[in-house]
Design a protein around this motif. Structure first.
Motif, short mmCIF file in Angstrom:
data_model
loop_
_atom_site.label_atom_id
_atom_site.label_comp_id
_atom_site.label_asym_id
_atom_site.label_seq_id
_atom_site.Cartn_x
_atom_site.Cartn_y
_atom_site.Cartn_z
N LEU A 1 7.13 24.89 25.10
CA LEU A 1 5.65 24.47 25.15
C LEU A 1 5.69 22.98 25.27
N THR A 2 4.97 22.26 26.25
CA THR A 2 4.68 20.97 26.31
C THR A 2 3.42 20.44 26.01
N VAL A 3 3.25 19.06 26.01
CA VAL A 3 2.03 18.26 25.23
C VAL A 3 1.13 18.54 26.07
N ASP A 4 1.09 18.61 27.50
CA ASP A 4 -0.17 18.98 28.10
C ASP A 4 -0.81 20.43 27.79
N GLN A 5 -0.24 21.27 27.26
CA GLN A 5 -0.58 22.58 26.83
C GLN A 5 -1.44 22.63 25.50
N LEU A 6 -1.29 21.36 24.72
CA LEU A 6 -2.18 21.38 23.59
C LEU A 6 -3.21 20.34 23.77
N SER A 7 -4.30 20.49 22.78
CA SER A 7 -5.27 19.39 22.69
C SER A 7 -4.74 18.28 21.78
N GLU A 8 -5.22 17.21 21.64
CA GLU A 8 -4.95 16.15 20.83
C GLU A 8 -4.73 16.80 19.51
N SER A 9 -5.97 17.31 18.84
CA SER A 9 -6.16 17.77 17.61
C SER A 9 -5.07 18.69 17.35
N GLU A 10 -4.56 20.00 18.35
CA GLU A 10 -3.79 20.63 18.06
C GLU A 10 -2.36 19.99 17.88
N LEU A 11 -2.07 18.84 18.73
CA LEU A 11 -0.66 18.17 18.54
C LEU A 11 -0.64 17.70 17.18
N LEU A 12 -1.88 16.81 16.68
CA LEU A 12 -1.60 16.48 15.36
C LEU A 12 -1.75 17.35 14.25
#
Length: 338
Positions: free
Chosen positions: A3-14
């Motif tokens: 799973l990479t960063v560009d597969q998540l929204s900013e909120s999901e990563l936070l």
């Protein structure tokens, strides 16, 4: 599949990052609002900031095959900033973190970075320090910037400008260990072939261990000047000498003894361990001066003395000798000269 960063929204990563961040006793309001709120009972705040840039301050993969983890980068980012606060005789209270991430960055690498930040705070003895929030942005390379605040807890800050002729010159922490670790990872000696001494040096480079108890202890013991050793002993000693208007003379025998602890690593790489001790960066120890009659606090060893500058020209000497008689090449780390 990673799973990479560009597969998540900013909120999901936070949502993945926030639960991993250490919360200390100083934080009155943590991540989630526009600002955090940090208590400052002393009425004064010390603050520092440090940036690590991919391929400038760290490599994701080193020539010897070592793969830098997010945990490594998080730990080092925390340690470097905590060391600056320590060198003022203060105690860290809060961190904020700015991350610039390529979209292809694995999410678990970012989670590891968060874990490394928190683990370093706890393991290094800075448990009162909270990770209070930060910022996320996309970019072409990884950039990790950490700002940290601290409290003097009623003490006066110890500056690098207070050294006086006759003072003892002392250090807390390791000298040259991080440089040995860097040289190993720049070499062809793979981690599988590391000796115990190699492993210790590599670990110190990837996850520095600044002596955080030494800063406040030095201040309480009457240190006249202190500073973090981040760019090499000689370069940082020259900064202290210039700020104080004095000269610093290093004890050649003590430095040789420090170098002897790195002899095995150096021999295998065809290096001179004394050069690591004198010029290696990122050890994050403390360089300090104390009055001649002072008893050095635990963790400090005497490595020289403060003398009057000749012709009003502050300088650093080793056993009274000019640096160029004992140093080959650059005298320390410079971001814009390497």
């Amino acid at each position: 599949m990673t799973l990479t960063v560009d597969q998540l929204s900013e909120s999901e990563l936070l949502e993945r990052i926030f639960p991993r961040l250490h919360a200390g006793s100083s934080m009155l309001l943590g991540p989630g609002d526009d600002c955090a709120i940090i208590g400052a009972p002393d009425g004064r705040t010390v603050i520092s900031i440090d940036t690590q840039v991919q391929d400038k301050d760290f490599r994701l993969r080193w020539p010897n095959g070592y793969a830098t983890t997010g945990f490594d980068v998080g730990w080092k980012a925390a340690a470097a900033n905590l060391s600056d606060i320590n060198a003022m005789g203060a105690v860290a209270t809060a961190m904020v973190v700015s991350l610039t991430l390529p979209g292809t960055t694995p999410v678990d690498w970012v989670e590891g970075l968060s874990d490394g930040l928190s683990a370093a705070i706890v393991a290094l003895g800075a448990g009162a320090c909270s990770i209070a929030g930060g910022d996320l942005s996309a970019g072409s390379e990884l950039v990790v910037t950490v700002a940290v605040t601290g409290s003097l807890e009623g003490r006066e800050a110890v500056l690098r400008s207070g050294a006086r002729p006759g003072d003892q010159l002392a250090v807390a922490g390791h000298l040259g260990m991080s440089a040995a670790g860097w040289a190993l990872q720049e070499s062809t000696k793979t981690p599988e072939l590391y000796t115990q001494a190699d492993r210790r040096a590599a670990d110190h480079f990837n996850r520095p261990w600044p002596p955080l108890a030494a800063g406040p202890a030095g201040a309480l013991a009457g240190a006249t000047a202190m500073m973090d050793i981040s760019d090499g002993l000689l370069r940082d000693a020259a900064r202290m000498a210039a700020a104080s208007g004095t000269s610093l003379d290093l004890d050649a025998d003590v430095l040789a003894k420090q170098a002897s602890t790195l002899a095995d690593c150096a021999q295998a790489l065809g290096a001179d361990p004394l050069q690591w001790v004198l010029t290696g960066g990122e050890d994050h120890g403390i360089l300090a001066t104390f009055p001649a009659a002072a008893t050095l606090p635990a963790g400090f060893i005497r490595i020289g003395s403060v003398v009057s500058a000749q012709a009003n020209q502050p300088a650093v000497t080793v056993g009274g000798q000019n640096l160029r008689s004992v140093v080959t090449g650059a005298v320390g780390w410079d971001h814009f000269a390497v």
